[in-house]
Design a protein around this motif. Structure first.
Motif, mmCIF file in Angstrom:
data_model
loop_
_atom_site.group_PDB
_atom_site.id
_atom_site.type_symbol
_atom_site.label_atom_id
_atom_site.label_comp_id
_atom_site.label_asym_id
_atom_site.label_seq_id
_atom_site.Cartn_x
_atom_site.Cartn_y
_atom_site.Cartn_z
ATOM 1 N N ASP A 834 -7.117 23.398 60.828
ATOM 2 C CA ASP A 834 -7.299 23.018 62.228
ATOM 3 C C ASP A 834 -5.987 22.451 62.744
ATOM 4 O O ASP A 834 -5.038 22.242 61.982
ATOM 5 C CB ASP A 834 -8.433 22.010 62.379
ATOM 6 C CG ASP A 834 -8.170 20.690 61.681
ATOM 7 O OD1 ASP A 834 -7.110 20.075 61.940
ATOM 8 O OD2 ASP A 834 -9.023 20.250 60.855
ATOM 9 N N HIS A 835 -5.938 22.197 64.032
ATOM 10 C CA HIS A 835 -4.716 21.686 64.691
ATOM 11 C C HIS A 835 -5.022 20.348 65.358
ATOM 12 O O HIS A 835 -4.591 20.087 66.480
ATOM 13 C CB HIS A 835 -4.182 22.700 65.709
ATOM 14 C CG HIS A 835 -3.763 23.990 65.071
ATOM 15 N ND1 HIS A 835 -2.561 24.173 64.414
ATOM 16 C CD2 HIS A 835 -4.416 25.186 64.977
ATOM 17 C CE1 HIS A 835 -2.480 25.387 63.960
ATOM 18 N NE2 HIS A 835 -3.601 26.050 64.285
ATOM 19 N N GLY A 836 -5.734 19.500 64.615
ATOM 20 C CA GLY A 836 -6.050 18.186 65.129
ATOM 21 C C GLY A 836 -5.031 17.150 64.705
ATOM 22 O O GLY A 836 -3.857 17.462 64.455
ATOM 23 N N ALA A 837 -5.491 15.879 64.634
ATOM 24 C CA ALA A 837 -4.594 14.768 64.305
ATOM 25 C C ALA A 837 -4.290 14.671 62.824
ATOM 26 O O ALA A 837 -3.443 13.880 62.404
ATOM 27 C CB ALA A 837 -5.217 13.448 64.773
ATOM 28 N N GLY A 838 -4.987 15.431 61.984
ATOM 29 C CA GLY A 838 -4.756 15.361 60.537
ATOM 30 C C GLY A 838 -5.515 14.206 59.889
ATOM 31 O O GLY A 838 -6.356 13.539 60.515
ATOM 32 N N GLY A 880 -15.444 26.013 40.693
ATOM 33 C CA GLY A 880 -14.190 25.929 41.429
ATOM 34 C C GLY A 880 -13.787 24.503 41.714
ATOM 35 O O GLY A 880 -14.365 23.548 41.198
ATOM 36 N N LYS A 881 -12.784 24.357 42.576
ATOM 37 C CA LYS A 881 -12.334 23.029 42.986
ATOM 38 C C LYS A 881 -11.956 23.070 44.457
ATOM 39 O O LYS A 881 -11.641 24.125 45.016
ATOM 40 C CB LYS A 881 -11.165 22.562 42.136
ATOM 41 C CG LYS A 881 -9.924 23.438 42.218
ATOM 42 C CD LYS A 881 -8.807 22.876 41.345
ATOM 43 C CE LYS A 881 -7.544 23.743 41.456
ATOM 44 N NZ LYS A 881 -6.434 23.185 40.650
ATOM 45 N N ILE A 882 -11.978 21.892 45.095
ATOM 46 C CA ILE A 882 -11.720 21.788 46.525
ATOM 47 C C ILE A 882 -10.810 20.598 46.768
ATOM 48 O O ILE A 882 -10.878 19.597 46.020
ATOM 49 C CB ILE A 882 -13.062 21.635 47.302
ATOM 50 C CG1 ILE A 882 -12.829 21.714 48.806
ATOM 51 C CG2 ILE A 882 -13.792 20.370 46.921
ATOM 52 C CD1 ILE A 882 -14.114 21.808 49.613
ATOM 53 N N TRP A 883 -9.974 20.678 47.752
ATOM 54 C CA TRP A 883 -9.053 19.583 48.071
ATOM 55 C C TRP A 883 -8.688 19.640 49.559
ATOM 56 O O TRP A 883 -8.934 20.632 50.248
ATOM 57 C CB TRP A 883 -7.807 19.657 47.192
ATOM 58 C CG TRP A 883 -6.904 20.827 47.495
ATOM 59 C CD1 TRP A 883 -5.820 20.868 48.301
ATOM 60 C CD2 TRP A 883 -7.033 22.163 46.972
ATOM 61 N NE1 TRP A 883 -5.256 22.102 48.332
ATOM 62 C CE2 TRP A 883 -5.975 22.921 47.510
ATOM 63 C CE3 TRP A 883 -7.944 22.776 46.091
ATOM 64 C CZ2 TRP A 883 -5.800 24.277 47.206
ATOM 65 C CZ3 TRP A 883 -7.753 24.104 45.795
ATOM 66 C CH2 TRP A 883 -6.702 24.851 46.332
ATOM 67 N N ALA A 884 -8.093 18.547 50.046
ATOM 68 C CA ALA A 884 -7.678 18.438 51.448
ATOM 69 C C ALA A 884 -6.225 17.983 51.497
ATOM 70 O O ALA A 884 -5.759 17.218 50.637
ATOM 71 C CB ALA A 884 -8.561 17.462 52.199
ATOM 72 N N GLU A 885 -5.518 18.460 52.539
ATOM 73 C CA GLU A 885 -4.118 18.064 52.735
ATOM 74 C C GLU A 885 -3.776 18.237 54.208
ATOM 75 O O GLU A 885 -4.545 18.839 54.985
ATOM 76 C CB GLU A 885 -3.210 18.921 51.855
ATOM 77 C CG GLU A 885 -3.361 20.409 52.092
ATOM 78 C CD GLU A 885 -2.598 21.236 51.076
ATOM 79 O OE1 GLU A 885 -1.766 20.648 50.359
ATOM 80 O OE2 GLU A 885 -2.834 22.455 50.999
ATOM 81 N N ASN A 886 -2.661 17.681 54.602
ATOM 82 C CA ASN A 886 -2.209 17.812 55.985
ATOM 83 C C ASN A 886 -1.289 19.015 56.117
ATOM 84 O O ASN A 886 -0.469 19.289 55.231
ATOM 85 C CB ASN A 886 -1.469 16.540 56.421
ATOM 86 C CG ASN A 886 -2.427 15.373 56.609
ATOM 87 O OD1 ASN A 886 -3.449 15.515 57.278
ATOM 88 N ND2 ASN A 886 -2.091 14.221 56.030
ATOM 89 N N ALA A 887 -1.453 19.743 57.242
ATOM 90 C CA ALA A 887 -0.614 20.911 57.505
ATOM 91 C C ALA A 887 0.779 20.468 57.914
ATOM 92 O O ALA A 887 0.972 19.370 58.445
ATOM 93 C CB ALA A 887 -1.244 21.778 58.588
ATOM 94 N N ALA A 888 1.772 21.339 57.683
ATOM 95 C CA ALA A 888 3.159 20.989 57.995
ATOM 96 C C ALA A 888 3.364 20.795 59.494
ATOM 97 O O ALA A 888 4.095 19.899 59.921
ATOM 98 C CB ALA A 888 4.096 22.081 57.455
ATOM 99 N N VAL A 893 -5.750 20.783 56.443
ATOM 100 C CA VAL A 893 -6.064 21.999 55.711
ATOM 101 C C VAL A 893 -7.020 21.619 54.583
ATOM 102 O O VAL A 893 -6.705 20.766 53.757
ATOM 103 C CB VAL A 893 -4.806 22.669 55.124
ATOM 104 C CG1 VAL A 893 -5.184 23.948 54.377
ATOM 105 C CG2 VAL A 893 -3.786 22.951 56.210
ATOM 106 N N ILE A 894 -8.197 22.236 54.568
ATOM 107 C CA ILE A 894 -9.153 22.028 53.473
ATOM 108 C C ILE A 894 -9.303 23.367 52.759
ATOM 109 O O ILE A 894 -9.688 24.372 53.370
ATOM 110 C CB ILE A 894 -10.503 21.521 53.983
ATOM 111 C CG1 ILE A 894 -10.327 20.178 54.692
ATOM 112 C CG2 ILE A 894 -11.495 21.394 52.832
ATOM 113 C CD1 ILE A 894 -11.616 19.587 55.236
ATOM 114 N N SER A 895 -8.981 23.380 51.475
ATOM 115 C CA SER A 895 -8.965 24.610 50.691
ATOM 116 C C SER A 895 -9.896 24.474 49.498
ATOM 117 O O SER A 895 -10.126 23.376 48.987
ATOM 118 C CB SER A 895 -7.549 24.933 50.207
ATOM 119 O OG SER A 895 -6.627 24.955 51.283
ATOM 120 N N PHE A 896 -10.409 25.621 49.067
ATOM 121 C CA PHE A 896 -11.174 25.637 47.828
ATOM 122 C C PHE A 896 -10.913 26.954 47.110
ATOM 123 O O PHE A 896 -10.564 27.962 47.732
ATOM 124 C CB PHE A 896 -12.676 25.442 48.070
ATOM 125 C CG PHE A 896 -13.343 26.549 48.840
ATOM 126 C CD1 PHE A 896 -13.910 27.649 48.195
ATOM 127 C CD2 PHE A 896 -13.419 26.506 50.229
ATOM 128 C CE1 PHE A 896 -14.526 28.656 48.908
ATOM 129 C CE2 PHE A 896 -14.040 27.514 50.944
ATOM 130 C CZ PHE A 896 -14.599 28.591 50.290
#
Length: 912
Positions: A834-838, A880-888, A893-896
């Motif tokens: 997404d393109h929110g506040a992170g 599987g596994k899932i994690w979250a991070e901030n986009a550059a 960004v939430i990925s799994f």
């Protein structure tokens, strides 16, 4: 005026707790008489009739009328529990039925002849044990007893009457009785009853009058019974004065120690010590010190030691065993460490020559025991009871190969000396002959060493002392050399075997201690019950050298075999799988184990409760309950106090370990319950808040449509219907999340595997969120080489729906959302951008926690905080596994990832 110590006047807390425990038990009333025929049974029946007339529930458990008509008439007027029939040596014998009495559970039961020995095959060996069980069941008991059957008075009765009474009752049974009624009768009246045939049949009465029932004997027994009753009254008075803090002459309590050995006289010493302790109201202890002066200990001696220590324990003594080289020093050391004021020891019966050689233990105690009184008792010969059987693995049997090897060593030394003869002195030859003596003692014991010494002297005389080849000695000085050689050889042999014996005993003790330590260390961090029980069975069997079985209650509360192992065996004899415990077979052994478990008492082999069993059953007692039973296979009839103490140590350690596992499981269940309550409260609060807005929207829009349908245009009505649809979709998503959370928390989630296309999953998720994504640019990037994967397609759609819903809520309207899909060699990765506040760095570790929501300055974002936690649970259920991070460039960004090739091996698909 003397100062009174208030601390001493305070009630003893242990005594108060003992009275509270006793209040829940039945009451014991003993009708005590000086001899048979004084009217104990008759008085007991009269008292029972009085209780019956007052409305009490009274039954006869067992009464012996001995054909007396008056007694039979009284007994006929009372309800009676039928006897239990036992088959013994081709005959049918009747005994009291304890189970029937406990099932009936009357208020009062009559049990005649407390000192009676039960028929073999009964639950208990002695009737007083039956009475103890009835009292523990809360049933009041009336019973009868003659003074000669009290254990501590047994030898005094034998001295007075010349008759050794074999059936005795431990003193603590009478001391703990709630009421003792003395039934007395003058000797003239008792003898008259005997002559009239009211006590025994005519022939038996005549023999009794000539032997036991002489006037002098009866008077002496009457005096003993009166003194015993007076002593009991004095003790009750002392307790009353102490409870009510009444000043009086309080004697300083001493402590008496009796020295117990394998001698048949030790039983008399134990009874004397018991009477001294009772007279002085003092504590007492029985000590057995095993020395290496006489070894190996034979079967008979080992049995007598075990029997004497059990007698002392039954009479209320504290039991202590020790091993030492110097008997007198060890006795004094124990006496000083235990603050003993008097030592009871028997007068030696051996000759003065032995005292000259080894010294007198009594003299050493008197000489070195300053401040300690030494009571030397002249014991009389006492027949040791028969019927004992040989114990297992005791002593060493004669092994003729040891003598042959000793002779071969002597022959080798002789050959060596003969070869060097003429080049070494005779004194050196004699010294070399000491080698086979020392080696024989070290390897095989003293008797092969003594044999080597005699052979060495003979060969030394025959081959090296002039004239050679004869046993004649010309020089008398060699005779003294021979004697010196034999004395030195015997001393070396004896002391070498002593060291060998002490080393063996030390290794045994060290092995037992190490086994207990290793077991406690290994299980300190183990909370799996199967593992603990498996280790317990294996290590206890190896340490004790016996077969061990561990019995624990199953899910139904019935005992089951959890582990069984032989010593030295690496394989368990019973299945240890969690769901396949071996049920306890319906047999005599099972009955003994169940009885021990239910009554929290030791039973089985080497006890007086169900001794016909093959195992000794030790209940694993904790402070509040019994967690199981430890069964130990016993070959011998009696085991030593040291063996019993080691077995009790294993049982105690096992009980602690098993209780710790159960407490840990209870704590875990309590934590789960608390977490469930917290989850329930959080769900209720969150759902009640989140459902309020969409429900209000649905109700308002539907009411508007119903009340003013003609007022609004078609476009306005469509807008209201879309609002209702959005609210219903929001409620549906909330309910789905709640259901998924409940399924994940309960562990009831079952994946339905199928082949899934990630494009179909994305399309389905976007269709479900079509209304929420209106006005938002959507960018879906899927690599060309993305393969199919196996998984639960419905749940994966739910994961993607929650991730997209989260991106919609935490990004401004009109901003785009990206979905990226790529694959590697063994996994497929999906990312939602997404393109929110992170996400702040502080919130990143908690983003997947239940009920966690990021707070925004512009206002709270709607939701329950369950969406991402559900995504995490579903992804991990797929392996599987899932994690979250901030986009550059801003946003989150939430990925799994999901496994491709081996995911079906992680969780097998349901059978179709």
């Amino acid at each position: 005026m003397p100062t009174v110590n208030k601390q001493e006047q305070r009630p003893d807390p242990e005594a108060i707790l003992g009275k509270l425990d006793k209040a829940a038990r039945g009451k014991l009333t003993v009708f005590l008489g000086a001899a048979a025929g004084v009217g104990k049974t008759y008085s007991m029946l009269e008292a029972a009739h009085e209780r019956l007339s007052n409305g009490s529930d009274v039954v006869i458990g067992w009464v012996e009328t001995h054909g007396r008509q008056e007694t039979e008439r009284l007994a006929a007027g009372l309800p009676k529990i039928s006897a239990k029939i036992f088959a013994y040596r081709g005959k049918e014998l009747a005994e009291m039925d304890i189970d029937a009495i406990i099932t009936r559970k009357p208020e009062l039961v009559l049990v005649d002849e407390l000192a009676h020995t039960n028929v073999p095959g009964s639950r208990h060996v002695r009737r007083f044990q039956d009475v103890e069980e009835l009292i523990d069941a809360g049933i009041n008991v009336y019973t009868t007893l003659n003074i000669q059957h009290i254990e501590s008075l047994n030898d005094m009765v034998a001295q007075i009457t010349g008759v050794v009474v074999r059936e005795t009752v431990p003193d603590h049974i009478i001391e703990e009785a709630d009421n003792v009624q003395l039934i007395d009768m003058p000797p003239e009246d008792l003898i008259k009853r005997l002559k009239e045939g009211k006590v025994y049949v005519p022939g038996q009465a005549e023999r009794a009058l000539k032997n036991f029932f002489r006037p002098g004997n009866i008077n002496a027994l009457r005096e003993m019974s009166l003194r015993f009753t007076a002593s009991r009254v004095d003790k009750q008075l002392s307790e009353y004065m102490r409870e009510h803090q009444i000043d009086g002459p309080w004697p300083a309590a001493g402590r008496i120690m009796v020295c117990v050995s394998a001698s048949p006289f030790s039983a008399q010493l134990i009874r004397v010590a018991r009477r001294l302790a009772a007279g002085q109201q003092a504590e007492w202890l029985a000590v057995h010190v095993e020395t290496a002066r006489r070894f190996p200990v034979g079967d008979a001696e080992r049995d007598r030691v075990a029997r004497n220590m059990r007698l002392a324990e039954e009479l209320g003594a504290q039991i202590l065993s020790s091993t030492a080289d110097n008997l007198a020093e060890e006795i004094l050391e124990i006496a000083r460490s235990r603050n003993v004021t008097a030592i009871v020891i028997g007068k030696p019966r051996h000759g003065r020559v032995r005292e000259f050689l080894y010294g007198s233990v009594v003299d050493k105690l008197i000489r070195n025991g300053s401040g300690i009184n030494v009571c030397v008792i002249q014991a009389k010969k006492e027949k040791a009871p028969g019927g004992s059987i040989a114990t297992a693995n005791v002593g060493e049997r004669a092994n003729w190969s040891h003598y042959v090897l000793s002779l071969l060593m002597v022959a080798a030394v002789t050959l060596f000396n003969w070869v060097l003869h003429g080049r070494i002195e005779l004194v050196n030859v004699a010294l070399i002959y000491q080698l086979p003596v020392a080696f024989s003692a070290f390897w095989w014991g003293r008797w092969p060493a003594y044999f080597s010494a005699v052979c060495s002297v003979l060969l030394f005389d025959l081959l090296f002392v002039p004239p050679i080849f004869t046993f004649t000695v010309d020089d008398v000085r060699y005779v003294w050399s021979f004697l010196s050689f034999l004395v030195v050889a015997f001393v070396i042999g004896g002391r070498t075997e002593l060291l060998r014996y002490e080393a063996t005993a030390a290794r045994v003790r060290e092995k037992s201690t190490r086994a207990l330590y290793d077991f406690s260390r290994e299980i300190v961090a183990v909370i799996d019950l199967d593992t603990i029980v498996r280790k317990l069975a294996g290590q206890a069997a190896d340490a004790l050298g016996r077969r061990v079985v561990v019995l624990l209650p199953d899910a139904n509360g019935s005992l089951a075999v959890w582990a069984e192992r032989d010593p030295g065996s690496g394989e368990l004899l019973s299945d240890m799988s969690q769901d396949n415990k071996v049920p306890l077979a319906d047999s005599a052994e099972a009955a003994v184990a169940v009885w021990s478990y239910e009554h929290r008492q030791v039973a089985g082999r080497s006890t007086e409760t169900l001794p016909a069993a093959q195992y000794l059953y030790l209940p694993l007692n904790t402070r509040e309950s019994t967690v199981g039973v430890l069964g130990i296979r016993i070959v011998e009839k009696l085991i030593t106090h040291e063996q019993r103490r080691l077995m009790n140590a294993w049982a105690g350690l096992a009980a602690i370990a098993i209780e710790r596992v159960k407490l840990t499981e209870e704590a875990r269940q309590a934590a789960l319950l608390a977490e469930s309550d917290r989850l329930r409260s959080a769900l209720f609060n969150s759902v009640s808040h989140e459902l309020r807005t969409p429900m209000a929207t649905i109700i308002g829009s539907s009411s508007t449509l119903l009340e003013a349908e003609d007022v609004y245009s078609a476009a306005e009505r469509r807008s209201l219907i879309e609002t209702i649809k959005e609210g219903a979709a929001r409620i549906n998503l909330i309910l789905l999340n709640l259901l998924d959370t409940a399924r994940l928390e309960s562990g009831m989630l079952q994946l339905k595997y199928d082949w899934c296309d990630i494009e179909d999953i994305i399309g389905t998720a976007l269709r479900q969120l079509a209304d929420q994504t209106k006005g938002r640019p959507l960018n879906v990037k899927i690599s060309d080489d993305v393969p199919l994967l196996r998984g639960d397609c419905v749940l994966l759609v739910q994961v993607l729906v929650n991730l997209l819903d989260n991106a919609i809520k935490y990004s401004p309207r009109g901003t785009g959302i990206e979905i990226k899909v790529g694959s590697g060699s063994d996994s497929l990765q999906v990312s939602v951008v997404d393109h929110g506040a992170g996400i702040s760095e502080a919130d990143l570790p908690r983003i997947f926690d239940k009920f966690f929501r990021i707070q925004r300055r512009t206002g709270n974002v709607p939701g329950t905080g369950l969406g991402l936690s559900i995504c995490k649970g579903l992804v991990e259920a797929h392996g599987g596994k899932i994690w979250a991070e901030n986009a550059a460039g801003g946003g989150a960004v939430i990925s799994f990832t999901l496994p491709l090739g081996n995911n079906q091996a992680i969780l097998q698909p349901e059978s179709e």
